[in-house]
Every structure is written in structure tokens, then in C-alpha cells.
Scaffold this motif. Structure first.
Motif, PDB file in Angstrom:
ATOM      1  N   ARG A 234       3.299   2.261 -15.398  1.00  0.00           N
ATOM      2  CA  ARG A 234       3.087   3.095 -14.302  1.00  0.00           C
ATOM      3  C   ARG A 234       4.519   3.143 -13.581  1.00  0.00           C
ATOM      4  O   ARG A 234       4.509   3.848 -12.337  1.00  0.00           O
ATOM      5  N   GLY A 235       5.380   2.350 -13.833  1.00  0.00           N
ATOM      6  CA  GLY A 235       6.805   2.155 -13.066  1.00  0.00           C
ATOM      7  C   GLY A 235       6.595   1.080 -11.865  1.00  0.00           C
ATOM      8  O   GLY A 235       7.239   1.189 -10.904  1.00  0.00           O
ATOM      9  N   GLY A 236       5.446   0.240 -11.943  1.00  0.00           N
ATOM     10  CA  GLY A 236       5.067  -0.356 -10.855  1.00  0.00           C
ATOM     11  C   GLY A 236       5.575  -1.932 -10.814  1.00  0.00           C
ATOM     12  O   GLY A 236       6.338  -2.381 -11.988  1.00  0.00           O
ATOM     13  N   TYR A 321      12.568  -1.038  -9.241  1.00  0.00           N
ATOM     14  CA  TYR A 321      12.320  -1.132 -10.777  1.00  0.00           C
ATOM     15  C   TYR A 321      11.301  -1.848 -10.886  1.00  0.00           C
ATOM     16  O   TYR A 321      11.064  -2.694 -10.437  1.00  0.00           O
ATOM     17  N   PRO A 322      10.542  -1.874 -12.100  1.00  0.00           N
ATOM     18  CA  PRO A 322       9.476  -2.520 -12.565  1.00  0.00           C
ATOM     19  C   PRO A 322       9.886  -4.162 -12.624  1.00  0.00           C
ATOM     20  O   PRO A 322      11.104  -4.190 -13.367  1.00  0.00           O
ATOM     21  N   ALA A 343       5.487  -4.851   1.207  1.00  0.00           N
ATOM     22  CA  ALA A 343       6.180  -3.643   0.545  1.00  0.00           C
ATOM     23  C   ALA A 343       5.606  -2.841  -0.605  1.00  0.00           C
ATOM     24  O   ALA A 343       5.561  -1.821  -1.051  1.00  0.00           O
ATOM     25  N   PHE A 344       4.864  -3.661  -1.396  1.00  0.00           N
ATOM     26  CA  PHE A 344       4.337  -3.439  -2.718  1.00  0.00           C
ATOM     27  C   PHE A 344       2.779  -2.816  -2.499  1.00  0.00           C
ATOM     28  O   PHE A 344       2.014  -2.319  -3.478  1.00  0.00           O
ATOM     29  N   ALA A 345       1.831  -3.458  -1.731  1.00  0.00           N
ATOM     30  CA  ALA A 345       0.444  -3.393  -1.616  1.00  0.00           C
ATOM     31  C   ALA A 345       0.047  -1.795  -1.379  1.00  0.00           C
ATOM     32  O   ALA A 345      -0.834  -1.237  -1.900  1.00  0.00           O
ATOM     33  N   PRO A 346       0.756  -1.077  -0.537  1.00  0.00           N
ATOM     34  CA  PRO A 346       0.436   0.399  -0.265  1.00  0.00           C
ATOM     35  C   PRO A 346       0.711   1.160  -1.626  1.00  0.00           C
ATOM     36  O   PRO A 346       0.219   2.327  -1.349  1.00  0.00           O
ATOM     37  N   ASP A 347       1.112   0.876  -2.524  1.00  0.00           N
ATOM     38  CA  ASP A 347       1.482   1.725  -3.655  1.00  0.00           C
ATOM     39  C   ASP A 347       0.805   1.585  -4.788  1.00  0.00           C
ATOM     40  O   ASP A 347       0.831   0.679  -5.118  1.00  0.00           O
ATOM     41  N   SER A 348      -0.316   2.522  -5.270  1.00  0.00           N
ATOM     42  CA  SER A 348      -1.003   2.435  -6.236  1.00  0.00           C
ATOM     43  C   SER A 348      -0.423   2.193  -7.777  1.00  0.00           C
ATOM     44  O   SER A 348      -1.099   1.693  -8.657  1.00  0.00           O
ATOM     45  N   LYS A 349       1.046   2.323  -7.894  1.00  0.00           N
ATOM     46  CA  LYS A 349       1.458   1.945  -9.303  1.00  0.00           C
ATOM     47  C   LYS A 349       1.679   0.380  -9.290  1.00  0.00           C
ATOM     48  O   LYS A 349       1.818   0.101 -10.402  1.00  0.00           O
ATOM     49  N   ASN A 350       1.613  -0.432  -8.243  1.00  0.00           N
ATOM     50  CA  ASN A 350       1.991  -1.728  -8.158  1.00  0.00           C
ATOM     51  C   ASN A 350       0.461  -2.306  -8.370  1.00  0.00           C
ATOM     52  O   ASN A 350      -0.529  -2.035  -8.569  1.00  0.00           O
ATOM     53  N   GLN A 384      -3.331  -0.120  -1.335  1.00  0.00           N
ATOM     54  CA  GLN A 384      -3.634   0.983  -2.555  1.00  0.00           C
ATOM     55  C   GLN A 384      -3.396   0.288  -3.989  1.00  0.00           C
ATOM     56  O   GLN A 384      -3.604   1.170  -5.022  1.00  0.00           O
ATOM     57  N   ALA A 385      -2.427  -0.729  -4.011  1.00  0.00           N
ATOM     58  CA  ALA A 385      -2.164  -1.283  -5.168  1.00  0.00           C
ATOM     59  C   ALA A 385      -3.476  -1.570  -6.212  1.00  0.00           C
ATOM     60  O   ALA A 385      -4.538  -2.014  -5.437  1.00  0.00           O
ATOM     61  N   GLU A 386      -3.424  -1.797  -7.312  1.00  0.00           N
ATOM     62  CA  GLU A 386      -4.406  -2.501  -8.137  1.00  0.00           C
ATOM     63  C   GLU A 386      -4.416  -3.998  -7.898  1.00  0.00           C
ATOM     64  O   GLU A 386      -3.589  -4.525  -7.513  1.00  0.00           O
ATOM     65  N   VAL A 387      -5.732  -4.540  -7.413  1.00  0.00           N
ATOM     66  CA  VAL A 387      -5.726  -5.856  -7.258  1.00  0.00           C
ATOM     67  C   VAL A 387      -6.674  -6.378  -8.537  1.00  0.00           C
ATOM     68  O   VAL A 387      -7.749  -6.069  -8.748  1.00  0.00           O
ATOM     69  N   ALA A 388      -6.042  -7.353  -8.969  1.00  0.00           N
ATOM     70  CA  ALA A 388      -6.524  -7.821 -10.301  1.00  0.00           C
ATOM     71  C   ALA A 388      -6.760  -9.531 -10.129  1.00  0.00           C
ATOM     72  O   ALA A 388      -6.167 -10.097  -9.321  1.00  0.00           O
TER      73      ALA A 388
END
Length: 452
Positions: A234-236, A321-322, A343-350, A384-388
Motif C-alpha cells: 500500500r506504500g505504507g 517511504y515504506p 505521523a502515521f496513525a491518520p493515514d489508512s495506508k499505514n 485511520q491506519a490499520e490496527v493489527a
């Protein structure tokens, strides 16, 4: 008369402190900070029910903050006895206690600068000087060696897995033998030894962090690889909040395996935590306490780029970059990982990946339960990021593994005390112990005393 009183780690999964008293001698097993919910954290500021200067010794099962983090306060309040721990635990405790003291000082300084504390001035729970003094009382005990404690007690440490240096504590005193589990690790862990069986005891204190759960049996390397793959495609960026001691090193091992298998290609890996870097280096200093051959240990430790300075950490956050970023703290309660989450939680690709137990009241628990925003540095950040979650990477034994460890006793103890767990987890383990082993099992309340 020998008595047992839990001053922490009873009815909760944090703040472990278990007091043995015989005649006029007192020995404290573990001395942890309360973490998580505010009503628990507030307990750190309450005076202990006993005078710290009356405690003759502390036995430390391992160095995690919820088992060791109150030691500087104990010393500040008058404790002057020895602290018995394995050599690796002593080294890791130095990292953890000095870091904790620094954070306490920073929090007090910030509160004074912003003026939001009720206290004028705000003071730290303890400072660097207190941590340094506490470290002076440590005495190292080899695994398997029987040593004398005050009042005629004896102590023997056995491997518990969990983290480097972690031990179960077998204490014989006043004609009774009491086994303290500390935190039990996983069986067949690729890095740490299996939890060692205790042959017999009159009483057993057993942790119950995962007393009501069984970890996913999936291969952790494959599961981690799948998460990295979909995030990178996803480029995350994959952000992993990780406990600096134990979890970070296990993650490096599995990432090394993925690299070796050609599954990570050129994805950069960053270990952005000075304490995790220092803890990783301790793998070389305590090779007898883990399974990794020298050449594998060297390769595992070299799989990531280490970031010590703040500027390097900021550069990681700024990079589009990923990548894979491992940073503390493990429950996202503080540390550098908060800057990465902002920095990274708001973006769904992360992806935000949790790989260890998340206590009630922590950001990690809230995010796993589906929180759509989290407050960091006074600002609400959208999630908005995937949480796993990779529960199979947990350093704690699950319910089946706890039962396996308990089944190693050759005869039933007079009573098992179930500690260090949330209510539902402790009760589930109590039911299994009763049903499968037929033992008398009790869940102690905070400050409840038992005659042994």
C-alpha cells in the motif's frame, strides 16, 4: 508464623509486590509500579502499608517496570536491604530504572512549566539519584544456585522465559516452600529458554495475564511477514509499539528470519529506542540465558538500523517511504513511538501493530478496541491506519501454557494463589486449576494476608 500479603499485582495485572513475613523478618518478592488506569497509577503515590525500612530484602523475578519500577521509591522511603536478582535482570533493571527516573523527572518538569499540577511545585515519584541508589543494593544470583536470604530463608532462581534473565523464585522459609512464578514465558520460543518446572512447593503464586486466553497457533514469522507485505504494497509504514526489553528483541529475530528468507526485500527496519538498543546489546553479554548461537545473535542484532538521537528519530517520521519502525513504549503510553503514531496513525495506508499485552486504560488497549482517535501530547489524533495484533508474539504464557507449567509440580501444593491478572483472566485460571488439577486455588485481594 509465615504470612503472605500481596501489596500489588492482586486483582490487577500491574504493580506486583508480594510480601513474605516470618517473625520479625520481611522479604518482598517484586516491587513494581502500577500502570494503566489512573486510579491504579495513583496508588504509586500512596504510602506502602508497611514501613519500607522494615523490609529486609527484595527478590526480583525480572526487570519489567511492573515488577521493578517501584524500587527507587522504596529506597527513597528508607529501604536498605539487598535486592536479589539474576545477572541479566540486574543489567536490564539499570536500563529500565534509570529511564523511568528520567521520565518521572521530565513529567514533573513539564507539569511545572505548563502549570497543570495541583502541587506547587510538582515533584517526580522518584529521580535519577534514587534510581542510582537503588542499583547499589543489587546482588546477582546465578540460576540454579541456592542462596541465603535474611531470617534463615533460602532462594533458588529457575528460568522463566519471558525476557532475558527472567526467573521463577523458589523460597524456602519457616518449614514452608513457596514458588513465585513471576511472569511465565512461552514454550518453544526461538530466543528464550522454556519455563523451567518447579518440582514441588507447599504454596504457589502464579501470574494470570492470559489466564482466559489461548494464543493464536499460527507461525509468528509468517503472520508478521503478511502484515509487512500488505502494508508495504500500500506504500505504507508499519509502526510497532514494542516493549524495549524482550518484545523488541523477539521482533528483530522474526524480521531477521523474513530477511533471510528473502521476504522483506529492501524494506528498511528501524529500532528507534535507545533503551531497546541497549537491551539488544545485552543479548551478547548474557549468551547463556538465551538460545541464539553467536552468529545468529550477531545477525539478528544487525537486521535493523539503530536510532539513538532525536534528529534520527525525526528523520524516520519525515520519510515518506515504506518501512518498519519498532519503538517504545509497548502500550503506547509514552516514548518516541508517540511521535510516530501522530505521523502515521491518520493515514489508512499505514499499519499500527501491537505485539504484547495491552493493559486497561492505555492507548494500546483503546486502539485495539477500535478507537477512532487517540490523544497524544494534548492533541486528538485520528486513527485511520490499520490496527493489527499478533498475540502469538506475546512474551506471556497463555492459559494452556500456564497450566502446563503448573502441571510440572510432582504433588499438589496446599494452595495456589492467582495473581497478576485482570478479574476475568484470574477467575478463568482459577476454574481451570480447580477442574483440571483439583487444587485449592485463591485469588487474593490487595493487602489481604494469609497464614502459610
Amino acid at each position: 508464623m509465615l504470612t503472605l500479603t500481596s501489596l500489588g499485582g492482586a486483582g490487577t495485572v500491574t504493580g506486583s509486590k508480594h510480601l513474605l513475613a516470618h517473625n520479625d523478618t520481611r522479604i518482598l518478592i517484586d516491587c513494581g509500579l502500577f500502570q494503566g488506569l489512573k486510579n491504579l497509577r495513583d496508588l504509586n503515590w500512596e504510602p506502602l502499608p508497611i514501613d519500607p525500612s522494615s523490609i529486609d530484602a527484595v527478590v526480583l523475578t525480572h526487570a519489567h517496570l511492573d515488577h521493578s519500577g517501584y524500587l527507587p521509591r522504596l529506597v527513597r522511603e528508607g529501604f536498605r536491604g539487598k535486592i536479589f536478582a539474576t545477572a541479566a535482570t540486574s543489567d536490564i533493571a539499570e536500563l529500565i530504572l534509570m529511564d523511568s527516573a528520567h521520565l518521572n523527572e521530565k513529567d514533573a518538569e513539564y507539569a511545572n512549566r505548563k502549570g497543570f499540577s495541583k502541587h506547587k511545585p510538582a515533584l517526580p515519584l522518584y529521580g535519577s539519584h534514587d534510581a542510582e541508589r537503588a542499583l547499589e543494593f543489587f546482588t546477582s544470583v546465578p540460576f540454579g544456585e541456592v542462596v541465603r536470604l535474611p531470617g534463615g530463608a533460602t532462594l533458588r532462581f529457575r528460568h522463566a522465559g519471558h525476557i532475558l534473565g527472567a526467573a521463577t523464585a523458589d523460597i524456602e522459609w519457616g518449614g514452608r516452600r513457596i514458588a513465585f512464578s513471576g511472569d511465565i514465558g512461552r514454550y518453544d520460543d526461538p530466543v528464550l529458554p522454556d519455563p523451567e518446572a518447579v518440582p514441588e512447593a507447599d504454596y504457589v503464586l502464579v501470574e494470570s495475564t492470559y489466564g482466559n486466553r489461548v494464543h493464536d497457533p499460527a507461525d509468528p514469522t509468517e503472520a508478521l511477514g503478511a502484515i509487512v507485505k500488505r502494508t508495504v504494497e500500500r506504500g505504507g509504514t508499519l509502526v510497532i509499539p514494542a516493549f524495549a526489553v524482550g518484545r523488541a528483541q523477539s521482533l528483530l529475530y522474526h524480521l531477521w528470519k523474513l530477511k533471510t528468507n528473502g521476504q522483506l526485500a529492501n524494506v528498511p527496519i528501524y529500532l528507534d529506542s535507545p533503551m531497546a538498543i541497549d537491551a539488544t546489546n545485552l543479548l551478547h553479554a548474557h549468551r547463556a540465558d538465551h538460545r541464539l548461537p553467536v552468529e545468529v545473535c550477531t545477525a539478528v542484532c544487525a537486521v535493523a538500523t539503530y536510532t539513538r538521537d532525536v534528529e534520527g528519530s525525526k528523520a524516520i517520521t519525515a520519510s515518506p517511504y515504506p518501512k518498519v519502525v519498532i519503538s517504545a513504549s509497548g502500550m503506547a503510553t509514552g516514548g518516541r513511538v508517540l511521535h510516530h503514531l501522530k505521523a502515521f496513525a491518520p493515514d489508512s495506508k499505514n499499519t499500527i501493530l501491537f505485539s504484547g499485552f495491552q493493559s486497561a486504560g492505555t492507548r494500546g488497549r483503546a486502539m485495539l478496541q477500535g478507537a477512532h482517535e487517540t490523544k497524544i501530547h494534548g492533541e486528538w489524533i485520528p486513527v485511520q491506519a490499520e490496527v493489527a495484533e499478533l498475540s502469538m508474539l506475546s512474551a506471556h504464557a497463555d492459559a494452556n501454557e500456564l497450566m502446563r507449567w503448573l502441571s510440572g509440580f510432582r504433588r499438589a501444593p496446599s494452595r495456589a494463589f492467582i495473581v497478576h491478572g485482570e478479574d476475568d483472566a484470574s477467575e478463568a485460571l482459577r476454574v481451570r486449576i480447580d477442574r483440571e488439577l483439583g487444587w485449592n486455588a485463591t485469588i487474593p485481594r490487595m493487602n489481604q494476608s494469609f497464614d502459610l
